[in-house]
Design an enzyme around this catalytic site. Structure first.
Site, PDB file in Angstrom:
ATOM      1  CD  GLU A 109      -0.224  79.403  80.391  1.00  0.00           C
ATOM      2  OE1 GLU A 109      -1.350  79.781  80.753  1.00  0.00           O
ATOM      3  OE2 GLU A 109       0.024  78.252  80.051  1.00  0.00           O
TER       4      GLU A 109
ATOM      5  CG  HIS B  38      -3.822  78.004  78.558  1.00  0.00           C
ATOM      6  ND1 HIS B  38      -3.272  77.943  79.811  1.00  0.00           N
ATOM      7  CD2 HIS B  38      -4.739  77.000  78.506  1.00  0.00           C
ATOM      8  CE1 HIS B  38      -3.848  76.965  80.500  1.00  0.00           C
ATOM      9  NE2 HIS B  38      -4.748  76.375  79.718  1.00  0.00           N
TER      10      HIS B  38
ATOM     11  NE  ARG C 232      -3.618  74.164  84.560  1.00  0.00           N
ATOM     12  CZ  ARG C 232      -4.706  74.040  83.796  1.00  0.00           C
ATOM     13  NH1 ARG C 232      -4.606  73.905  82.500  1.00  0.00           N
ATOM     14  NH2 ARG C 232      -5.905  74.079  84.358  1.00  0.00           N
TER      15      ARG C 232
HETATM   16  P1  NDP Z   1      -7.617  63.139  84.277  1.00  0.00           P
HETATM   17  O1  NDP Z   1      -7.573  63.287  85.753  1.00  0.00           O
HETATM   18  O2  NDP Z   1      -8.717  62.373  83.656  1.00  0.00           O
HETATM   19  O3  NDP Z   1      -6.235  62.516  83.739  1.00  0.00           O
HETATM   20  C1  NDP Z   1      -4.995  62.859  84.253  1.00  0.00           C
HETATM   21  C2  NDP Z   1      -3.998  61.793  83.901  1.00  0.00           C
HETATM   22  O4  NDP Z   1      -2.707  62.219  84.378  1.00  0.00           O
HETATM   23  C3  NDP Z   1      -4.282  60.448  84.541  1.00  0.00           C
HETATM   24  O5  NDP Z   1      -4.003  59.442  83.625  1.00  0.00           O
HETATM   25  C4  NDP Z   1      -3.301  60.375  85.703  1.00  0.00           C
HETATM   26  O6  NDP Z   1      -2.836  59.079  86.003  1.00  0.00           O
HETATM   27  C5  NDP Z   1      -2.128  61.148  85.119  1.00  0.00           C
HETATM   28  N1  NDP Z   1      -1.275  61.664  86.187  1.00  0.00           N
HETATM   29  C6  NDP Z   1      -1.621  62.429  87.250  1.00  0.00           C
HETATM   30  N2  NDP Z   1      -0.557  62.662  88.028  1.00  0.00           N
HETATM   31  C7  NDP Z   1       0.477  62.012  87.462  1.00  0.00           C
HETATM   32  C8  NDP Z   1       1.836  61.844  87.803  1.00  0.00           C
HETATM   33  N3  NDP Z   1       2.349  62.420  88.915  1.00  0.00           N
HETATM   34  N4  NDP Z   1       2.603  61.087  86.999  1.00  0.00           N
HETATM   35  C9  NDP Z   1       2.103  60.501  85.882  1.00  0.00           C
HETATM   36  N5  NDP Z   1       0.816  60.619  85.497  1.00  0.00           N
HETATM   37  C10 NDP Z   1       0.013  61.370  86.283  1.00  0.00           C
HETATM   38  O7  NDP Z   1      -7.588  64.641  83.716  1.00  0.00           O
HETATM   39  P2  NDP Z   1      -8.063  65.193  82.290  1.00  0.00           P
HETATM   40  O8  NDP Z   1      -7.585  64.272  81.234  1.00  0.00           O
HETATM   41  O9  NDP Z   1      -9.483  65.553  82.351  1.00  0.00           O
HETATM   42  O10 NDP Z   1      -7.219  66.574  82.247  1.00  0.00           O
HETATM   43  C11 NDP Z   1      -5.817  66.544  82.350  1.00  0.00           C
HETATM   44  C12 NDP Z   1      -5.250  67.939  82.465  1.00  0.00           C
HETATM   45  O11 NDP Z   1      -5.286  68.588  81.209  1.00  0.00           O
HETATM   46  C13 NDP Z   1      -5.985  68.919  83.376  1.00  0.00           C
HETATM   47  O12 NDP Z   1      -5.722  68.686  84.736  1.00  0.00           O
HETATM   48  C14 NDP Z   1      -5.466  70.255  82.894  1.00  0.00           C
HETATM   49  O13 NDP Z   1      -4.305  70.623  83.606  1.00  0.00           O
HETATM   50  C15 NDP Z   1      -5.099  69.978  81.426  1.00  0.00           C
HETATM   51  N6  NDP Z   1      -5.963  70.732  80.523  1.00  0.00           N
HETATM   52  C16 NDP Z   1      -5.422  71.685  79.695  1.00  0.00           C
HETATM   53  C17 NDP Z   1      -6.218  72.427  78.859  1.00  0.00           C
HETATM   54  C18 NDP Z   1      -5.649  73.465  77.963  1.00  0.00           C
HETATM   55  O14 NDP Z   1      -6.335  74.429  77.651  1.00  0.00           O
HETATM   56  N7  NDP Z   1      -4.429  73.309  77.482  1.00  0.00           N
HETATM   57  C19 NDP Z   1      -7.671  72.257  78.843  1.00  0.00           C
HETATM   58  C20 NDP Z   1      -8.133  71.190  79.698  1.00  0.00           C
HETATM   59  C21 NDP Z   1      -7.298  70.476  80.503  1.00  0.00           C
HETATM   60  P3  NDP Z   1      -3.777  57.962  86.705  1.00  0.00           P
HETATM   61  O15 NDP Z   1      -4.875  57.716  85.722  1.00  0.00           O
HETATM   62  O16 NDP Z   1      -2.901  56.796  86.850  1.00  0.00           O
HETATM   63  O17 NDP Z   1      -4.261  58.578  87.971  1.00  0.00           O
END
Ligand code: NDP
Length: 320
Positions: free
Chosen positions: A260, A279, A231
């Protein structure tokens, strides 16, 4: 069977509309001439909302829907929905995890390759006829690099698996250390320090606001490349522009931006080092169809038995 009114925020595909039509009567909020009057008159009728990651559920909608029971969001990121507040109200929220992992990972890797191999300037060189006057400069190989993944979740793990094809050494930082054959770093800066390419794929929202700041960019360092497919809020855009202009890092590939669809002119002015996408991380016909199907399935399942297939973590206790 009576159709249930469905408050629709944002567009839906024809296929989604067809799959919903027996059970739901969608009311598209953004097509209402007087949104405030519409919400005041009809808001209490809605038990269900269909939205997407961009619009979420705005405050005026949340306030005008006292009988709301379910929100089905098209997209995995739900930072535009106050999930804790909705869970407290007993409202189930679903999203579309998993079905877009491959596509977003491909987008991240495409951005990395485009920056390293200067694909966009090379295309301009070929297209403009500049090639007739001289060779295009040499670029950098993506092979055998250290790749850092900030957020080793569903998409992050998919990226990690894919970069193995480039013989990458994978490093990561997440909130928690995982049982994976990759090198964990306790902070984003330590991760930046260790790698050539830093790929950001955490969720957005307050917890990750500017998780990539000037310190992380300085750690990534000269020659470093930042890829953001998470994001816009996760990267301090002003610090990124400064780091690119000063040569603190070498390049960036960005699918998401802080405001955006506005993109700072300074980023547009560095086409030789910065690749920009509007995006489109998950934006293929195949993946968007899969996201649409899951969004609809969640609504249909909820109408049948009060549960959804893919609740957000904050709402799992409410799911049956
Ligand atoms: P997941 O929930 O599977 O993974 C998120 C990861 O981020 C986890 O490893 C989590 O850590 C880590 N995380 C969360 N908060 C923190 C923090 N404060 N510090 C460090 N690490 C953190 O989500 P997805 O992989 O399914 O999706 C991730 C994101 O990708 C979505 O939320 C969305 O914003 C973005 N996205 C963007 C798209 C685009 O079009 N560009 C399309 C789809 C998604 P932990 O495992 O330790 O909890």
């Amino acid at each position: 069977m009576a159709k249930m009114p469905l408050l629709q925020i944002g567009g839906i595909t024809d296929d989604m509309a067809t799959k919903l039509e027996t059970d739901f009567a969608p009311f598209p909020l953004l097509e209402q001439e007087d949104r405030a009057a519409f919400l005041a008159d009809r808001g209490a009728e809605f038990e269900a909302i269909l939205t997407n990651g961009h619009y979420g559920v705005p405050d005026d909608v949340a306030a005008a829907t006292p009988n709301l029971k379910v929100v089905s969001s098209y997209g995995v990121g739900y930072d535009a929905i106050d999930a804790d507040a909705f869970a407290e109200r007993g409202i189930l929220i679903s999203h579309t995890p998993g079905v877009l992992n491959d596509e977003v990972a491909v987008t991240a890797i495409s951005l990395w390759l485009a920056v390293y191999r200067a694909l966009v300037p090379a295309d301009a060189h070929a297209r403009s006829g500049a090639w007739e006057k001289g060779e295009f400069p040499l670029t950098r190989s993506p092979m055998d690099r250290k790749v850092g993944i900030l957020g080793l979740g569903r998409i992050g793990e998919t990226i990690a698996a894919m970069v193995k094809a480039f013989r990458a050494e994978v490093h990561y930082h997440s909130r928690s250390k995982k049982d994976v054959p990759y090198t964990y770093h306790a902070t984003p800066a330590a991760l930046g320090e260790a790698v050539d390419v830093l790929i950001v794929i955490t969720p957005g929202g307050p917890e990750t606001q500017h998780i990539v700041d000037a310190e992380v960019l300085a750690a990534l360092g000269k020659g470093g490349c930042l890829i953001n497919v998470s994001r816009g809020s996760t990267v301090d855009e002003a610090a990124l522009i400064e780091a690119l202009q000063n040569g603190t890092i070498a390049g960036a590939g960005l699918d998401v931006f802080e405001h955006e669809p506005k993109i700072p002119q300074a980023l547009k002015d560095m086409p030789e080092r910065v690749v920009l996408l509007p995006h489109v991380g998950s934006a293929t016909m195949e993946t968007r169809a899969a996201m649409g199907d899951l969004t609809v399935r969640n609504l249909l399942q909820w109408k049948k038995d009060g549960t959804v297939e893919t609740p957000v973590p904050e709402c799992r206790v409410l799911n049956g």
